[in-house]
Design a protein around this motif. Structure first.
Motif, PDB file in Angstrom:
ATOM      1  N   GLU A 186      -2.677   1.815   5.222  1.00  0.00           N
ATOM      2  CA  GLU A 186      -2.034   2.740   6.143  1.00  0.00           C
ATOM      3  C   GLU A 186      -1.304   1.910   7.195  1.00  0.00           C
ATOM      4  O   GLU A 186      -1.664   0.767   7.464  1.00  0.00           O
ATOM      5  CB  GLU A 186      -3.047   3.676   6.808  1.00  0.00           C
ATOM      6  N   ASP A 187      -0.243   2.472   7.752  1.00  0.00           N
ATOM      7  CA  ASP A 187       0.578   1.761   8.740  1.00  0.00           C
ATOM      8  C   ASP A 187       0.896   0.352   8.255  1.00  0.00           C
ATOM      9  O   ASP A 187       0.639  -0.645   8.938  1.00  0.00           O
ATOM     10  CB  ASP A 187      -0.134   1.702  10.090  1.00  0.00           C
ATOM     11  N   TYR A 217       4.215   2.562   4.653  1.00  0.00           N
ATOM     12  CA  TYR A 217       3.195   3.596   4.834  1.00  0.00           C
ATOM     13  C   TYR A 217       3.103   3.926   6.318  1.00  0.00           C
ATOM     14  O   TYR A 217       2.755   3.061   7.131  1.00  0.00           O
ATOM     15  CB  TYR A 217       1.834   3.113   4.338  1.00  0.00           C
ATOM     16  N   SER A 275     -10.510   0.830   3.383  1.00  0.00           N
ATOM     17  CA  SER A 275      -9.587   0.246   4.351  1.00  0.00           C
ATOM     18  C   SER A 275      -9.800  -1.259   4.412  1.00  0.00           C
ATOM     19  O   SER A 275     -10.785  -1.790   3.880  1.00  0.00           O
ATOM     20  CB  SER A 275      -9.814   0.851   5.743  1.00  0.00           C
TER      21      SER A 275
END
Length: 469
Positions: free
Chosen positions: A25-26, A80, A154
């Motif tokens: 993510e990011d 993302y 993650s």
């Protein structure tokens, strides 16, 4: 391991977490392709909103230069996160790829469970509202899992696997380290008592003999500790606190570290062994095992783990030579096949020579109980205070040319169309991305820390344009 067939961007999004090792993510992600096979996947933190092109230039040009140096056929660039952050970053990175003669196959944005292509304007395959991302339990994700690939939730979850032990276990290790130091002092005392003054023997000569005897005894004990630990973890066990504390202490001796280094392979038990050592080591002892873990993880194509291990080593000792060397190897995106003949020293020699360092060693294929994998007598192990040379010289010309061309390009413009690329490659989910990082250059937030946000690589299997970072 079986290869997974990828026919669309949706398929690529299904298997990317398994290529990288965790759900992102990011992030910016680059899938590099050579022929019909992806060579690696690189991930970096997404720049913060408002980051200027000048701030993005150095890390992105370095990434593009590393890709170009591998002579790939093309890349897919993915972002993302929210469009306001993803669009300028993806567009600028694509321009950097173009000016370094790396074809961009597609540019994709992934936001809130949907994805868009910046390069396709066919509303049939790329609707304005975007396409729904495949679920985490898609058919390809299940096939990747059954093939043995792992995708953690993650990157933080991966970091936690190397987090220092706490509580009772930390106190037990602290006590064991005190006992290990006492053992070393007793060893020193035993050696000292064996040295007797004699006629014609100077104080300097006696002191030199004491040091030599202690050094030989420590080498013998340290090698035995390494072999015993290897046998324990290979059979599924682990060291107790006293055994681990002694191993961590003797690894401070460069010869013992190099002995363990040249015996290393890429087996799962070795990752478990050195991860356990890193977790249980106190800060003053963590640099050697963390550097060894980084080398093993790099060779095993576990790029993100190698990066995290290097972070642990450099956080403990910013001048530790092996950690600096591995930081440079990861930064210059050198592929593990440059040491395909490991444990022959010659392969590593080429890497270190390219970075301005030298490791002299002998043939490790000797008696496994005494000298297997250890540098030859008289060799020069890397001193703890040795520093690493600058970036790989092969990248300098590419960076300079790319920077000049990017500066002449038009400003980044917003792209609102969406799309999907056909005929994407087969992917081997078991091949992890190689790690990529650039010392002093990061895509992280300005306050994110000195080594956060670097690019991390993993190796997929088939896509028309990909290259290794």
């Amino acid at each position: 391991m079986q290869k997974l067939k990828i026919n669309s961007n949706a398929d690529l999004l299904s298997v990317l977490p398994f290529m990288i090792g965790f759900h992102v993510e990011d992030s910016l992600v680059v899938v590099a392709i050579k022929g019909s096979t992806p060579l690696f996947v690189a991930r970096a933190d997404l720049p913060e909103r408002g980051t200027t092109e000048i701030e993005m230039r150095e890390p992105m040009l370095h990434l593009a230069a590393c890709v170009a140096a591998n002579q790939v056929d093309g890349v897919i660039v993915l972002g993302y996160g929210q469009a306001v952050r993803v669009t300028p970053a993806v567009k600028y990175l694509s321009r950097c790829m173009t000016v370094t003669d790396v074809p961009v196959i597609d540019e994709v944005r992934v936001t809130n469970g949907r994805y868009w292509s910046y390069l396709c304007d066919d509303l049939v395959c790329c609707p304005i509202e975007g396409s729904t991302c495949p679920p985490h339990d898609s058919l390809l994700a299940v096939e990747a899992t059954l093939a043995g690939a792992v995708a953690l939730h993650s990157r933080k979850e991966l970091e936690e696997r190397l987090a220092p032990v706490t509580g009772v276990e930390r106190r037990s290790m602290d006590e064991a380290e005190v006992r290990a130091l006492a053992r070393l002092m007793r060893m020193s005392g035993d050696v000292s008592s064996e040295v007797r003054p004699g006629a014609g023997r100077s104080r300097a000569g006696i002191a030199s003999e004491q040091v030599s005897r202690l050094d030989r005894q420590l080498k013998k004990s340290g090698r035995a500790a390494v072999r015993a630990a290897e046998q324990r973890y290979r059979s599924g066990g682990q060291l107790n606190h006293d055994e681990m504390a002694w191993l961590l202490l003797v690894l401070k001796h460069a010869h013992i570290r190099d002995y363990a280094w040249t015996r290393s392979g890429t087996d799962d038990w070795e990752i478990r062994f050195w991860s356990d050592a890193v977790r249980r080591a106190s800060p003053e002892f963590v640099a050697p095992p963390a550097s060894l873990l980084a080398f093993i993880a790099w060779r095993a194509n576990q790029g993100p783990l190698a990066c995290i291990a290097v972070d642990r080593a450099l956080d403990a000792d910013a001048d530790y030579s092996m950690a600096l060397m591995m930081n440079g190897v990861l930064s210059d995106a050198l592929p593990p096949d440059v040491v395909s003949d490991w444990p022959a020293i010659e392969g590593l020699d080429e890497i270190l020579l390219a970075r301005g360092e030298r490791f002299d060693g002998g043939n490790p294929d000797l008696d496994p109980d005494e000298t297997a994998g250890s540098p030859a007598e008289g060799s020069q192990p890397m001193p703890a205070d040795e520093s690493v040379a600058g970036p790989h010289p092969a990248h300098d010309g590419v960076n300079a040319a790319a920077e000049e061309n990017v500066a002449d390009d038009d400003p980044i413009t917003e792209a609102g169309t969406t799309g999907e690329s056909d005929h994407l490659p087969d992917v081997d989910p078991g091949r992890s991305p190689l790690p990529f990082r650039r010392p002093g250059a990061t895509l992280a937030r300005p306050d994110a820390g000195r080594r956060n946000g670097r690019d991390e690589l993993r190796s997929p299997s088939r896509h028309p344009t990909q290259r290794r970072l």
